[in-house]
Scaffold this active site. Structure first.
Site, PDB file in Angstrom:
ATOM      1  CE  LYS A  93     -10.592  -8.571  -2.925  1.00 57.99           C
ATOM      2  NZ  LYS A  93      -9.322  -8.197  -2.258  1.00 57.99           N
ATOM      3  CD  GLN A 114     -11.245  -0.816  -1.772  1.00 58.77           C
ATOM      4  OE1 GLN A 114     -10.244  -0.211  -1.446  1.00 58.77           O
ATOM      5  NE2 GLN A 114     -11.380  -1.365  -2.966  1.00 58.77           N
ATOM      6  CE  LYS A 117     -11.662   2.158  -5.033  1.00 58.57           C
ATOM      7  NZ  LYS A 117     -10.177   2.019  -4.975  1.00 58.57           N
ATOM      8  CE  LYS A 129      -6.704   0.430   0.629  1.00 61.15           C
ATOM      9  NZ  LYS A 129      -7.091   0.448  -0.795  1.00 61.15           N
ATOM     10  N   GLY A 168      -3.368  -5.929  -2.353  1.00 60.80           N
ATOM     11  CA  GLY A 168      -2.289  -4.948  -2.286  1.00 60.80           C
ATOM     12  C   GLY A 168      -2.781  -3.516  -2.331  1.00 60.80           C
ATOM     13  CG  ASP A 169      -3.450   0.840  -1.378  1.00 66.56           C
ATOM     14  OD1 ASP A 169      -4.390   0.994  -2.168  1.00 66.56           O
ATOM     15  OD2 ASP A 169      -2.862   1.813  -0.855  1.00 66.56           O
ATOM     16  CB  THR A 213      -5.412  -0.427 -10.758  1.00 65.72           C
ATOM     17  OG1 THR A 213      -5.590  -1.519  -9.856  1.00 65.72           O
ATOM     18  CG2 THR A 213      -6.036   0.817 -10.166  1.00 65.72           C
ATOM     19  CG  ASN A 244      -0.073  -2.391  -9.592  1.00 68.45           C
ATOM     20  OD1 ASN A 244      -1.266  -2.090  -9.592  1.00 68.45           O
ATOM     21  ND2 ASN A 244       0.387  -3.463 -10.214  1.00 68.45           N
ATOM     22  CB  SER A 381      -9.437  -8.137  -6.268  1.00 62.20           C
ATOM     23  OG  SER A 381      -8.100  -7.724  -6.112  1.00 62.20           O
TER      24      SER A 381
END
Ligand code: NDP
Ligand code: 2IT
Length: 449
Positions: A93, A114, A117, A129, A168-169, A213, A244, A381
């Site tokens: 993810k 990630q 996290k 990622k 997204g990123d 976020t 964002n 998410s």
């Protein structure tokens, strides 16, 4: 040097030797591994199991060609990637980044972050990622759509709701996720809602994902400050970025009574002594896809300054970097501290360099590290995936309350581990140990992988 310090040094040398150019990846591995030495000392079994050797090597790296046609009918060729780093606690993810700077080093650093996290969120998600060196700036909607379709035409075979779930990123928001989802559905001929998150609200998206976020960052910082009896009210806050994460960090900081005086994009920054107008920033960047200097046209009392680094010269109590990696170097960290900044909360991924982090910690700055402080996005998410599986849609309030709880628990978990390992205010160490522990246990339980 202790045995475990030597072990960590050996791993850092190993990855440097294997991929000498991957500086961003080396830096993030260094940040994580050097801070978990006290934990490794209490758990020598991980050295015997060669756990670090395994954890720094992605389970799979996919690299592919993305050929697409621009509006002039010319063929363009970009590179696409997906780094599937670790699936010990759930399907891979993590976001997709579309930016000209994207390369394997940046994606491996983001994927590595990630993993820990996602572990901290307490939800069942592994880490990955992906992205492309495609630059969405200046492209028409149709060009972005054709690019996304070409990208998914290759990526679809590597992802799925139980395999790998991108989101997204930088450069990938609701518009791109929509085009990607449409193409996935077309190819698979099935409505697999949970194959992507950050979807629109009309087709399986979760309320509060867009805000998650930025809001989550402020929830984390508030928990950290509450524990020290410090209020956010009337504090001066400097925020970088205007995307964002930054937009919703501005909104929530203001809701908590703070005064946000800056925001920025890659060309420059806005200083508004009256407090940044969230509605104007949201319109310029989210709706019009414009440049941040346009803010001055609406608010003539604000100043626009060329160059984004100058934002760290602005006097503040709290700094929230929300743009990109390495935006706060040692020099910027020194200026922030000299100007009285007492709190740093990382909204972006690895926005502070290793030297900057060190400087903040040594100067008693309350420091909220990215993998803990910005985990709200990926946490929601995962809540979007839950809603998709249940075929239900939760209210904004329900999702926001869950987000608040998750951020509180991440803070408490990081704090508990920082205390247990003898450095109570070092949330870098606390978050790394807390995140690592669960991944290591899950890997061990599943045998040699
Ligand atoms: P967006 O694309 O929405 O916004 C990015 C912002 O940062 C823009 O203002 C952009 O300016 C600026 N920026 C991008 N690259 C650079 C650069 N090289 N130098 C200076 N400014 C730059 O991205 P997000 O807000 O989603 O992401 C921001 C950060 O937060 C990233 O580090 C991302 O990894 C991280 N993050 C994002 C999450 C999410 O859910 N979206 C979750 C957790 C972390 P410009 O318009 O000029 O490019
Ligand atoms: O860095 C991040 O945590 C994200 N870009 C969000 C990833 C996600 O899967 O929501």
């Amino acid at each position: 040097m202790s045995e475990m310090q030597t072990y960590v040094e050996d791993i850092l040398n190993l990855i440097k030797k294997r991929d000498p150019d991957q500086i961003e990846f080396q830096n993030t591995v260094k940040e994580v591994l050097t801070s978990i030495v006290p934990f490794l000392e209490k758990n020598p079994q991980y050295k015997a199991q060669k756990l670090l050797e395994r954890i720094v090597e992605p389970e799979r790296v996919i690299s592919f060609r993305v050929a697409w046609e621009d509006d002039k009918g010319e063929i363009q060729v970009n590179r696409g990637y997906r780094v599937q780093m670790n699936s010990a606690i759930g399907p891979y993810k993590g976001g997709l980044r579309f930016h000209p700077s994207v390369n394997l080093s940046i994606l491996k650093f983001l994927a590595f972050e990630q993993v820990f996290k996602n572990s901290l969120t307490s939800l069942p998600i592994g880490g990955g990622k992906g992205g492309s060196d495609f630059d969405p700036k200046g492209k028409s909607d149709n060009e972005v759509m054709r690019f996304c379709q070409a990208f998914m035409t290759e990526l679809y075979r590597h992802i799925g709701p139980h395999v790998d779930v991108p989101a997204g990123d930088i450069g990938v928001g609701g518009r791109e996720i929509g085009y990607l989802f449409g193409q996935y559905k077309r190819i698979r001929d099935a409505y697999d809602s949970a194959v992507l998150t950050g979807k629109g609200l009309t087709y399986g998206g979760s309320l509060a994902r867009t805000e998650a976020t930025g809001y989550g960052l402020l929830y984390f910082v508030k928990n950290m400050l509450d524990a020290k009896n410090i209020s956010l009210k009337d504090k001066t806050v400097v925020i970088s970025g205007a995307g964002n994460v930054a937009i919703y960090a501005i909104q929530k900081a203001q809701e908590f009574g703070a005064k946000v005086v800056t925001c920025s994009d890659s060309n420059g920054y806005i200083y508004d002594p009256n407090g940044i107008d969230f509605v104007t920033v949201k319109r310029i960047k989210e709706v019009d896809r414009g440049r941040i200097y346009e803010y001055e046209n609406v608010h003539p009392t604000a100043e626009y300054h060329e160059g984004c680094r100058g934002v760290w010269d602005v006097k503040c109590d709290i700094a929230l970097p929300c743009a990109t990696q390495s935006e706060i170097d040692l020099e910027s960290a020194k200026r922030l501290v000299a100007n009285g900044c007492k709190v740093v909360g990382e909204g972006a991924n690895m926005p502070s360099t290793l030297e900057a982090i060190d400087y903040f910690l040594k100067n008693n700055v309350l420091f909220a590290p990215a993998k803990a402080a910005n985990a709200g996005g990926v946490a929601v998410s995962a809540l979007e995936m839950s809603q998709n599986s249940e075929r239900l849609h939760w209210t904004f309030e329900e999702v926001d309350n869950k987000l608040k709880d998750i951020m509180k628990n991440i803070y408490l978990n990081a704090k508990k581990n920082a205390e247990e390992f003898g450095d109570p205010d070092n949330l870098v160490m606390g978050a790394n140990i807390a995140g690592f522990k669960k991944v290591a246990e899950a890997m061990t339980a599943q045998g040699l992988v």
